[in-house]
Scaffold this motif. Structure first.
Motif, PDB file in Angstrom:
ATOM      1  N   SER A 269     -29.183 -41.022  -8.238  1.00 17.71           N
ATOM      2  CA  SER A 269     -27.908 -40.791  -7.476  1.00 17.71           C
ATOM      3  C   SER A 269     -28.268 -40.174  -6.061  1.00 17.71           C
ATOM      4  CB  SER A 269     -26.818 -40.114  -8.118  1.00 17.71           C
ATOM      5  OG  SER A 269     -26.433 -40.450  -9.228  1.00 17.71           O
TER       6      SER A 269
ATOM      7  N   SER B 252     -27.262 -37.497  -4.797  1.00 17.19           N
ATOM      8  CA  SER B 252     -27.138 -36.241  -4.876  1.00 17.19           C
ATOM      9  C   SER B 252     -28.479 -35.519  -5.291  1.00 17.19           C
ATOM     10  CB  SER B 252     -26.356 -35.599  -6.251  1.00 17.19           C
ATOM     11  OG  SER B 252     -26.751 -36.187  -7.416  1.00 17.19           O
TER      12      SER B 252
ATOM     13  N   SER C  42     -24.061 -36.949  -0.711  1.00 14.64           N
ATOM     14  CA  SER C  42     -22.787 -37.215  -1.583  1.00 14.64           C
ATOM     15  C   SER C  42     -22.249 -35.931  -2.042  1.00 14.64           C
ATOM     16  CB  SER C  42     -23.221 -37.944  -2.839  1.00 14.64           C
ATOM     17  OG  SER C  42     -23.472 -37.305  -3.784  1.00 14.64           O
ATOM     18  N   SER C  43     -20.984 -35.929  -2.266  1.00 16.19           N
ATOM     19  CA  SER C  43     -20.228 -34.796  -2.773  1.00 16.19           C
ATOM     20  C   SER C  43     -20.719 -34.609  -4.383  1.00 16.19           C
ATOM     21  CB  SER C  43     -18.659 -35.195  -2.767  1.00 16.19           C
ATOM     22  OG  SER C  43     -18.372 -35.539  -1.562  1.00 16.19           O
TER      23      SER C  43
ATOM     24  N   ARG D 282     -18.827 -30.645  -0.522  1.00 14.00           N
ATOM     25  CA  ARG D 282     -18.434 -31.831  -0.013  1.00 14.00           C
ATOM     26  C   ARG D 282     -19.295 -32.590   1.031  1.00 14.00           C
ATOM     27  NH1 ARG D 282     -15.119 -34.781  -2.126  1.00 14.00           N
ATOM     28  NH2 ARG D 282     -13.705 -32.947  -2.637  1.00 14.00           N
ATOM     29  N   ASP D 283     -19.369 -33.711   0.988  1.00 13.19           N
ATOM     30  CA  ASP D 283     -20.280 -34.644   1.889  1.00 13.19           C
ATOM     31  C   ASP D 283     -19.285 -35.283   2.935  1.00 13.19           C
ATOM     32  OD1 ASP D 283     -22.275 -36.168   3.116  1.00 13.19           O
ATOM     33  OD2 ASP D 283     -22.725 -37.226   1.468  1.00 13.19           O
TER      34      ASP D 283
ATOM     35  N   GLU E 190     -19.318 -39.097   2.996  1.00 18.60           N
ATOM     36  CA  GLU E 190     -18.795 -39.529   1.704  1.00 18.60           C
ATOM     37  C   GLU E 190     -19.531 -40.637   1.089  1.00 18.60           C
ATOM     38  OE1 GLU E 190     -15.995 -38.669   0.380  1.00 18.60           O
ATOM     39  OE2 GLU E 190     -14.901 -37.261   1.733  1.00 18.60           O
ATOM     40  N   ILE E 191     -20.876 -40.459   0.854  1.00 25.16           N
ATOM     41  CA  ILE E 191     -21.766 -41.112   0.331  1.00 25.16           C
ATOM     42  C   ILE E 191     -21.474 -41.153  -1.359  1.00 25.16           C
ATOM     43  CG2 ILE E 191     -24.255 -41.367  -0.422  1.00 25.16           C
ATOM     44  CD1 ILE E 191     -24.717 -40.331   2.406  1.00 25.16           C
ATOM     45  N   ARG E 192     -21.564 -42.474  -1.941  1.00 21.66           N
ATOM     46  CA  ARG E 192     -21.037 -42.721  -3.107  1.00 21.66           C
ATOM     47  C   ARG E 192     -22.137 -42.578  -4.040  1.00 21.66           C
ATOM     48  NH1 ARG E 192     -15.704 -41.576  -2.681  1.00 21.66           N
ATOM     49  NH2 ARG E 192     -14.863 -42.727  -1.141  1.00 21.66           N
ATOM     50  N   ALA E 193     -21.861 -41.944  -5.500  1.00 22.21           N
ATOM     51  CA  ALA E 193     -22.887 -41.858  -6.223  1.00 22.21           C
ATOM     52  C   ALA E 193     -23.527 -43.202  -6.857  1.00 22.21           C
ATOM     53  CB  ALA E 193     -22.497 -41.073  -7.528  1.00 22.21           C
ATOM     54  N   ALA E 194     -22.662 -44.432  -6.663  1.00 24.92           N
ATOM     55  CA  ALA E 194     -23.033 -45.593  -7.136  1.00 24.92           C
ATOM     56  C   ALA E 194     -23.941 -46.223  -6.302  1.00 24.92           C
ATOM     57  CB  ALA E 194     -21.713 -46.427  -7.284  1.00 24.92           C
TER      58      ALA E 194
END
Length: 438
Positions: free
Chosen positions: A269, A271, A276-277, A238-239, A242-246
């Motif tokens: 991404s 990640s 990001s999560s 868990r990040d 809350e950084i998004r893969a998009a």
């Protein structure tokens, strides 16, 4: 076997009698449970393919008889790993000045990093400090390549009055390894007695496959009995940001990532740069080389440790060109005491094998002497302090008989090519991305 009655402490007279007469071995068999309690999950080691070593074994039931059907078991610690743990226990006792045994030390400290990366690179220093490595820590004991590729101060004196350095294997002590055998194990006893207990093969020395070979006299293994293997490891890293893969980034070779423009080539991404999560493993529907099982549950763990006195009685320790039954017996007794000391120091208080594999014994450690076939084994108790004292008594008795060993560490330094090899390997490691699915 767990001690169910009072046992007497093992002393030097009892040990010497066992070694010199016809006893076959000392044996310690005991049960352990996860430190979290019965039924708690434990994590075995993984082998090629990220799998556990699961096999069917015949084991004893609670009535002391072998069960009619084999039971599913999982290896929790291999023979090789147990030997390393015993050697580490000896190293810790040596560092704590609890005992004195022969040891060779390879000192990398003059190449340790200073923290100034540019200066260290210019000076050819290591990226990560190695410090000192001893013959109790290298994998192949006295025959290890680290010792082979190191130097000792034994050459001609230079203008500064200091002895020059020559390759360890070309030194007087290193050459002795070329002639050791079961019939003449004196040099190995004097330099690296643990090789006579845990085994050694000098296969990379000047004699190649004909190099000295010594079998293991001390063997130990830990297995989980009644094992049920868990499902695959699953979870999410868990990040908190809350950084998004998009949102994509660019990841160059130097790891100095940057934000990617829309539709940029080679965008990845977040990640990929540890943001990001991220759910793991990536493939969760079946077992692959890149995901792991989520541990096992077991009925109990069993450790079985044996010290073969038969193997020790094959060893001879000539002081000159002649052998002496008294000296041979003294040397074998020291080795037996050293093996018992190593095992007791390593295991009497339980075993922390790895993350989530801490085992607690159900009873105090005791040793059985397999003395006469058909007779019940004799039982002896031995604490860590008693084992250290027993070893000291055996060493003193051997010295009185005329068999001495090195009391001070033998100092070595790595050859420059070995330092360079380590540094370049460390440099490669800095380019790797460490991903831990747990």
């Amino acid at each position: 076997m767990n001690a169910t009655k009072a046992t007497k402490p093992l002393n030097l007279d009892s040990l010497k009698k066992a070694v010199t007469e016809n006893a076959a071995a000392f044996r310690c068999r005991r049960r352990l449970q996860p430190a979290g309690g019965e039924g708690d999950k434990v994590f075995p080691p993984t082998f090629v393919g990220a799998v556990y070593a699961v096999e069917q074994r015949r084991v004893f039931g609670n009535d002391g008889k072998v069960l009619a059907q084999p039971v599913t078991c999982v290896v929790l610690d291999t023979v090789q790993s147990q030997a390393n743990r015993m050697e580490q226990a000896l190293q810790e006792a040596l560092d704590g000045k609890r005992l004195t045994i022969p040891v060779l030390k390879v000192d990398f400290s003059q190449w340790s990093p200073t923290g100034d990366l540019d200066s260290d690179k210019t000076a050819g220093r290591l990226i990560d400090a190695v410090g000192t490595i001893t013959s109790l820590q290298v994998p192949h004991r006295l025959a290890d390549a680290i010792l082979r590729d190191s130097e000792i101060a034994e050459g001609p004196e230079g203008p500064d009055g200091k002895k020059g350095k020559i390759s360890f294997r070309k030194s007087s002590k290193g050459k002795a390894l070329n002639t050791v055998s079961q019939q003449n194990a004196t040099a190995l006893y004097q330099l690296c007695p643990t090789a006579l207990i845990f085994g050694m093969w000098d296969s990379t020395g000047p004699k190649g496959g004909l190099g000295a070979k010594f079998e293991r006299a001390m063997v130990s293994e830990v297995v989980g009995v009644g094992a049920t293997v868990g499902d695959l490891v699953r979870g999410v890293r868990r990040d908190p940001l809350e950084i998004r893969a998009a949102v994509k980034v660019l990841k160059p070779g130097d790891k100095n990532w940057s934000l990617a423009a829309a539709n940029a080539n080679s965008a990845v991404s977040p990640s990929e740069v540890n943001h990001s999560s991220v759910p793991f493993p990536k493939q969760r529907d079946e077992k692959t080389d890149k995901n792991l099982y989520a541990g096992t549950t077991i009925e109990y763990a069993e450790q079985l440790t044996t010290l073969s006195l038969i193997a020790l009685r094959r060893l001879r320790f000539p002081a000159t060109d002649k052998t002496s039954p008294e000296i041979d017996a003294a040397g074998r007794t020291v080795l037996a005491a050293l093996g018992l000391c190593a095992a007791t120091l390593a295991f009497e208080s339980g075993m922390g094998l790895r993350s989530r594999c801490l085992l607690w014994p159900e009873a105090a450690m005791s040793w059985e002497l397999l003395e006469k076939p058909g007779n019940a084994p004799k039982e002896f108790s031995l604490t860590g302090d008693e084992a250290v004292a027993l070893l000291a008594d055996a060493i003193k008795a051997a010295a009185t008989a005329g068999l001495n060993w090195e009391e001070n560490p033998i100092e070595l330094v790595p050859q420059q090519k070995l330092v360079d090899l380590v540094r370049l390997s460390q440099l490669e490691a800095t380019k790797e991305d460490g991903q831990d699915p747990k």
